[in-house]
Design a protein around this motif. Structure first.
Motif, PDB file in Angstrom:
ATOM      1  N   GLY A 185       0.779  -1.238   0.000  1.00  0.00           N
ATOM      2  CA  GLY A 185       0.000   0.000   0.000  1.00  0.00           C
ATOM      3  C   GLY A 185       0.805   1.279   0.000  1.00  0.00           C
ATOM      4  O   GLY A 185       0.251   2.369   0.127  1.00  0.00           O
ATOM      5  N   ILE A 186       2.133   1.160  -0.121  1.00  0.00           N
ATOM      6  CA  ILE A 186       2.998   2.346  -0.118  1.00  0.00           C
ATOM      7  C   ILE A 186       3.431   2.618  -1.545  1.00  0.00           C
ATOM      8  O   ILE A 186       4.274   1.912  -2.103  1.00  0.00           O
ATOM      9  N   ARG A 187       2.858   3.639  -2.143  1.00  0.00           N
ATOM     10  CA  ARG A 187       3.139   3.946  -3.538  1.00  0.00           C
ATOM     11  C   ARG A 187       4.562   4.496  -3.697  1.00  0.00           C
ATOM     12  O   ARG A 187       5.113   5.084  -2.758  1.00  0.00           O
ATOM     13  N   PRO A 188       5.171   4.325  -4.882  1.00  0.00           N
ATOM     14  CA  PRO A 188       6.530   4.844  -5.106  1.00  0.00           C
ATOM     15  C   PRO A 188       6.660   6.336  -4.801  1.00  0.00           C
ATOM     16  O   PRO A 188       7.700   6.770  -4.291  1.00  0.00           O
ATOM     17  N   ALA A 189       5.611   7.110  -5.108  1.00  0.00           N
ATOM     18  CA  ALA A 189       5.691   8.549  -4.843  1.00  0.00           C
ATOM     19  C   ALA A 189       5.874   8.844  -3.364  1.00  0.00           C
ATOM     20  O   ALA A 189       6.471   9.853  -2.982  1.00  0.00           O
ATOM     21  N   ARG A 190       5.369   7.953  -2.512  1.00  0.00           N
ATOM     22  CA  ARG A 190       5.447   8.201  -1.071  1.00  0.00           C
ATOM     23  C   ARG A 190       6.872   8.081  -0.539  1.00  0.00           C
ATOM     24  O   ARG A 190       7.211   8.675   0.482  1.00  0.00           O
ATOM     25  N   ILE A 191       7.712   7.317  -1.222  1.00  0.00           N
ATOM     26  CA  ILE A 191       9.111   7.209  -0.786  1.00  0.00           C
ATOM     27  C   ILE A 191      10.016   8.144  -1.587  1.00  0.00           C
ATOM     28  O   ILE A 191      11.239   8.064  -1.483  1.00  0.00           O
ATOM     29  N   GLY A 192       9.427   8.999  -2.396  1.00  0.00           N
ATOM     30  CA  GLY A 192      10.222  10.009  -3.100  1.00  0.00           C
ATOM     31  C   GLY A 192      10.481   9.734  -4.542  1.00  0.00           C
ATOM     32  O   GLY A 192      11.273  10.445  -5.175  1.00  0.00           O
ATOM     33  N   LEU A 193       9.836   8.711  -5.125  1.00  0.00           N
ATOM     34  CA  LEU A 193       9.995   8.427  -6.557  1.00  0.00           C
ATOM     35  C   LEU A 193       8.792   9.031  -7.298  1.00  0.00           C
ATOM     36  O   LEU A 193       7.906   8.317  -7.764  1.00  0.00           O
ATOM     37  N   ARG A 194       8.783  10.348  -7.371  1.00  0.00           N
ATOM     38  CA  ARG A 194       7.669  11.052  -8.010  1.00  0.00           C
ATOM     39  C   ARG A 194       8.186  11.927  -9.140  1.00  0.00           C
ATOM     40  O   ARG A 194       9.327  12.399  -9.116  1.00  0.00           O
ATOM     41  N   ARG A 195       7.342  12.120 -10.151  1.00  0.00           N
ATOM     42  CA  ARG A 195       7.724  12.947 -11.288  1.00  0.00           C
ATOM     43  C   ARG A 195       7.673  14.438 -10.942  1.00  0.00           C
ATOM     44  O   ARG A 195       8.491  15.219 -11.424  1.00  0.00           O
ATOM     45  N   LYS A 196       6.720  14.819 -10.117  1.00  0.00           N
ATOM     46  CA  LYS A 196       6.591  16.225  -9.753  1.00  0.00           C
ATOM     47  C   LYS A 196       7.826  16.677  -8.981  1.00  0.00           C
ATOM     48  O   LYS A 196       8.237  16.059  -8.006  1.00  0.00           O
ATOM     49  N   GLY A 197       8.427  17.753  -9.433  1.00  0.00           N
ATOM     50  CA  GLY A 197       9.609  18.281  -8.767  1.00  0.00           C
ATOM     51  C   GLY A 197      10.907  17.619  -9.169  1.00  0.00           C
ATOM     52  O   GLY A 197      11.951  17.868  -8.552  1.00  0.00           O
ATOM     53  N   PHE A 198      10.875  16.778 -10.227  1.00  0.00           N
ATOM     54  CA  PHE A 198      12.101  16.076 -10.615  1.00  0.00           C
ATOM     55  C   PHE A 198      13.224  17.021 -11.040  1.00  0.00           C
ATOM     56  O   PHE A 198      14.391  16.762 -10.717  1.00  0.00           O
ATOM     57  N   PRO A 199      12.929  18.115 -11.772  1.00  0.00           N
ATOM     58  CA  PRO A 199      14.035  19.046 -12.082  1.00  0.00           C
ATOM     59  C   PRO A 199      14.758  19.538 -10.834  1.00  0.00           C
ATOM     60  O   PRO A 199      15.986  19.686 -10.832  1.00  0.00           O
ATOM     61  N   GLY A 200      14.008  19.769  -9.770  1.00  0.00           N
ATOM     62  CA  GLY A 200      14.653  20.163  -8.521  1.00  0.00           C
ATOM     63  C   GLY A 200      15.507  19.057  -7.941  1.00  0.00           C
ATOM     64  O   GLY A 200      16.547  19.310  -7.323  1.00  0.00           O
ATOM     65  N   ASP A 201      15.084  17.792  -8.153  1.00  0.00           N
ATOM     66  CA  ASP A 201      15.879  16.661  -7.684  1.00  0.00           C
ATOM     67  C   ASP A 201      17.217  16.578  -8.418  1.00  0.00           C
ATOM     68  O   ASP A 201      18.210  16.116  -7.850  1.00  0.00           O
ATOM     69  N   LEU A 202      17.238  17.005  -9.670  1.00  0.00           N
ATOM     70  CA  LEU A 202      18.500  17.028 -10.413  1.00  0.00           C
ATOM     71  C   LEU A 202      19.484  17.997  -9.758  1.00  0.00           C
ATOM     72  O   LEU A 202      20.670  17.698  -9.613  1.00  0.00           O
ATOM     73  N   VAL A 203      18.969  19.150  -9.343  1.00  0.00           N
ATOM     74  CA  VAL A 203      19.820  20.144  -8.687  1.00  0.00           C
ATOM     75  C   VAL A 203      20.273  19.629  -7.322  1.00  0.00           C
ATOM     76  O   VAL A 203      21.452  19.733  -6.952  1.00  0.00           O
ATOM     77  N   ARG A 204      19.327  19.072  -6.562  1.00  0.00           N
ATOM     78  CA  ARG A 204      19.687  18.521  -5.246  1.00  0.00           C
ATOM     79  C   ARG A 204      20.707  17.390  -5.400  1.00  0.00           C
ATOM     80  O   ARG A 204      21.644  17.274  -4.603  1.00  0.00           O
TER      81      ARG A 204
END
Length: 285
Positions: free
Chosen positions: A121-140
């Protein structure tokens, strides 16, 4: 000379920095995980044992045995070498196929952890694998790569010079047309497998078991260090530190893609950089 009341009541830059550091060093209070209420502690422990028995847990045990074997040899650690990406066959195309098979296994390991969380019941987005905000993840991720990569190289060179580490050869692959893309894919596979399993999956499961964030963080970091023991003591310590930093960043931000990107950048630079420089510079062991 007295300080005006208005200035005295406002915290200075040192105080603000101390508060910020204390906030980041302290774990964020996690939200209750969905889908874990019906799972017993025993079931979660069995799942953890199976997952890491076929992935990075056994890799840690094999790495420890490799280090023991290196220590029992007559030559010191700094006189021995170990390769991360080594030829796996004498025929070029067969070697390529075996390299790609190994990379596929790494992605499968990471996907296994993500899939088991999804089943509970734990979706990938819940552990941080989400498309929203991915450009920011590249910078981080780029920031994390710089934070860990540069000091990590210094620690490795110091440990090797002190006789505590083997000479790590990130790539000894032949100069074939497929070497560069295979090394990039290898870096991506390593980063996804490690961050998905040792951070996203393991820390989530340890939360479900009721472990505190700090204790879970140390378990994750020591596990990360264990499967790098084949490199020597410097490799172990450096990866434990990386695990503490990456694990805490995830606990605070819940952005797993940033960790994957940062890890991949470190490995890409190490793999390709060594392949290009190993015969051109004298400071690389």
């Amino acid at each position: 000379m007295s300080i005006p009341t208005s200035d005295r009541d406002q915290p200075g830059s040192t105080s603000r920095l101390r508060t910020t550091l204390r906030s980041w060093l302290s774990p964020r209070r996690p939200e209750p995980e969905p889908g874990t209420a019906g799972q017993s502690r025993g079931a979660i422990l069995v799942e953890l044992s199976i997952v890491f028995a076929v992935t990075l847990g056994v890799a840690g045990l094999q790495s420890l045995l490799t280090l023991v074997d290196a220590l029992l040899r007559t030559s010191s650690l700094d006189q021995q070498a170990v390769s991360i990406n080594a030829p796996a066959a004498t025929v070029g195309l067969v070697d390529l196929a075996r390299q790609l098979t190994g990379i596929l296994r790494l992605f499968a390991w990471g996907a296994l952890g993500v899939y088991l969380l999804w089943l509970s019941g734990i979706r990938p987005a819940r552990i941080g694998l989400r498309r929203k905000g991915f450009p920011g993840d590249l910078v981080r991720g780029a920031g994390l790569a710089a934070l860990i990569g540069v000091p990590g190289l210094g620690l490795y060179l110091a440990a090797h010079a002190a006789g505590l580490n083997l000479a790590v050869q990130p790539s000894t692959l032949d100069d074939a047309w497929w070497r560069a893309p295979v090394l990039v894919l290898s870096a991506l596979g390593n980063s996804f497998a490690e961050e998905a399993l040792v951070v996203g999956y393991l820390l989530t499961r340890l939360r479900a078991l009721g472990l505190g964030e700090n204790r879970a963080l140390w378990i994750s970091a020591v596990l990360r260090g264990s499967y790098h023991l084949y490199q020597g003591f410097g490799g172990f310590v450096g990866n434990v530190v990386m695990g503490l930093v990456y694990g805490r960043v995830w606990q605070r931000t819940n952005r797993l893609w940033a960790l994957v990107v940062g890890h991949a950048l470190i490995d890409v630079v190490a793999f390709l950089g060594y392949a290009l420089l190993r015969d051109r510079v004298g400071w690389l062991p």
